[in-house]
Design a protein around this motif. Sequence first.
Motif, short mmCIF file in Angstrom:
data_model
loop_
_atom_site.label_atom_id
_atom_site.label_comp_id
_atom_site.label_asym_id
_atom_site.label_seq_id
_atom_site.Cartn_x
_atom_site.Cartn_y
_atom_site.Cartn_z
N ALA A 186 0.85 -1.21 0.00
CA ALA A 186 0.00 0.00 0.00
C ALA A 186 0.88 1.26 0.00
O ALA A 186 0.61 2.22 -0.73
N THR A 187 1.95 1.23 0.78
CA THR A 187 2.83 2.41 0.86
C THR A 187 3.50 2.69 -0.48
O THR A 187 3.57 3.83 -0.93
N GLU A 188 3.95 1.64 -1.13
CA GLU A 188 4.62 1.84 -2.43
C GLU A 188 3.66 2.43 -3.47
O GLU A 188 4.03 3.32 -4.25
N ILE A 189 2.43 1.93 -3.46
CA ILE A 189 1.43 2.44 -4.42
C ILE A 189 1.12 3.91 -4.11
O ILE A 189 1.06 4.76 -5.01
N SER A 190 0.98 4.21 -2.83
CA SER A 190 0.69 5.59 -2.42
C SER A 190 1.86 6.53 -2.74
O SER A 190 1.66 7.64 -3.25
N ASN A 191 3.08 6.07 -2.47
CA ASN A 191 4.26 6.90 -2.76
C ASN A 191 4.31 7.24 -4.24
O ASN A 191 4.63 8.37 -4.62
N THR A 232 -5.27 9.35 4.60
CA THR A 232 -4.33 8.68 5.51
C THR A 232 -3.09 8.23 4.74
O THR A 232 -1.95 8.46 5.16
N SER A 233 -3.32 7.59 3.59
CA SER A 233 -2.19 7.08 2.80
C SER A 233 -1.28 8.23 2.37
O SER A 233 -0.05 8.15 2.49
#
Length: 393
Positions: A338-343, A366-367
């Motif tokens: 999720a973090t990689e997609i959001s970044n 939040t992301s």
Amino acid sequence: MTKNSKLSLFDELGLSESLDYALSTCARCGFCKPVCPTHPFGGGFEAFSPRSKIYHLKKIKDGKGELTNDWVERLYQCTTCERCVEVCQTDIPLVQIWEAARAESVKMGSGPMPAHKKFGKFVEEFDNPYGEPKAERDRWLLPDIKPSEKAEILLFGGCTCSYKMPPMLQTGAKILTRVGIPFCYAGGKEVCCSSPILRTGQIESAKRLIGSNVDLFNEMGVKKIVTPCSGCSKTLRHDYPVWAKHLGKKWDIKVVHFSEIYVDLLRQKKLKPVRELKRKVTYHDPCHLGRAQNIYDEPREILNSIPGIELIEMDFKRKDSKCCGAGGGVKANYPDMATEISNSRVKEAEETGADTLVTMCPFCQTSFTQSLKALNSPLQFAGVEELLLESLE
Ligand code: SF4
Ligand code: SF4
């Protein structure tokens, strides 16, 4: 699952025809593969593509395959973003099929994933996925916000806005109060809309939540529900009519997201943004608001009504918008993914030259706020409703 399983839950959910249609119609074109945000996390292997999941479900339906633990895990590595649905030229309801297959995996005991089980237990005990006290569901209510005892419009708080992100809810309630629209609020009687439970296949629990809310809304004589949460509005708008019917309950309620209310009020000149806000903003379309509810114009109309705001679009916008990575239980169980997609979405926002990234969804918020911090990004974050309220005062 036994080798000859017929995916029986699809029958119970009334999705057998959709599954048959998908299995016989999928052209194997692969258009769904490059747009899927989670496919690259399977090492680029075909088995992680939406196309492959359809192919495998066909094998199970034909009694030639099994829903093994590996396949179940792949089904849960999906943000339910609907990008595959958008590009599929054969109109297959792919996300409904993924969710039904997840429910099937829960029925056979291999789903959901550990983090989903944890919030599923919280929902059973506390009626919200965060394990927060039921009695504190109304703690976001400011002293000067006074819901009516009885009104046709119900303000649905939702778990995330009520407990974790009250400003979105407070802004909505302040604006309704300001323009004199009476609204009621169920406080601690409201339970989770069921979105995180339904999306992760925990349908027995979802049935309890939906049944409880539908009974409550009907007892209160509600005609319209408004909520600031894109996940709640999607679920109330699309899933409640289906499940209310399934549960033998009456459903005659219109559901709107706050963006629709704000635009109506702006068009009627009941809201007049006057304060100039000198910002260059780029708007991220939340999957649950855009592709799921076709709400693309309203947030842009709100932003364009605010003096001084310059809206700069990202390349991937509206129906082609990329996902923030949080949906479908991915952020809970696969936080790194999720973090990689959001970044990557934040980097795309930076490339526009905007100074502020804006959206209208608590999960995207939040992301992105986490990514902005982790990436030491020059971008600021703001909610669309937050800018609207600031320009009114
Ligand atoms: S809904 Fe999104 S994440 Fe899930 S398979 Fe489709 S494109 Fe991939
Ligand atoms: S885009 Fe649709 S038709 Fe093409 S492979 Fe994917 S599911 Fe099948």
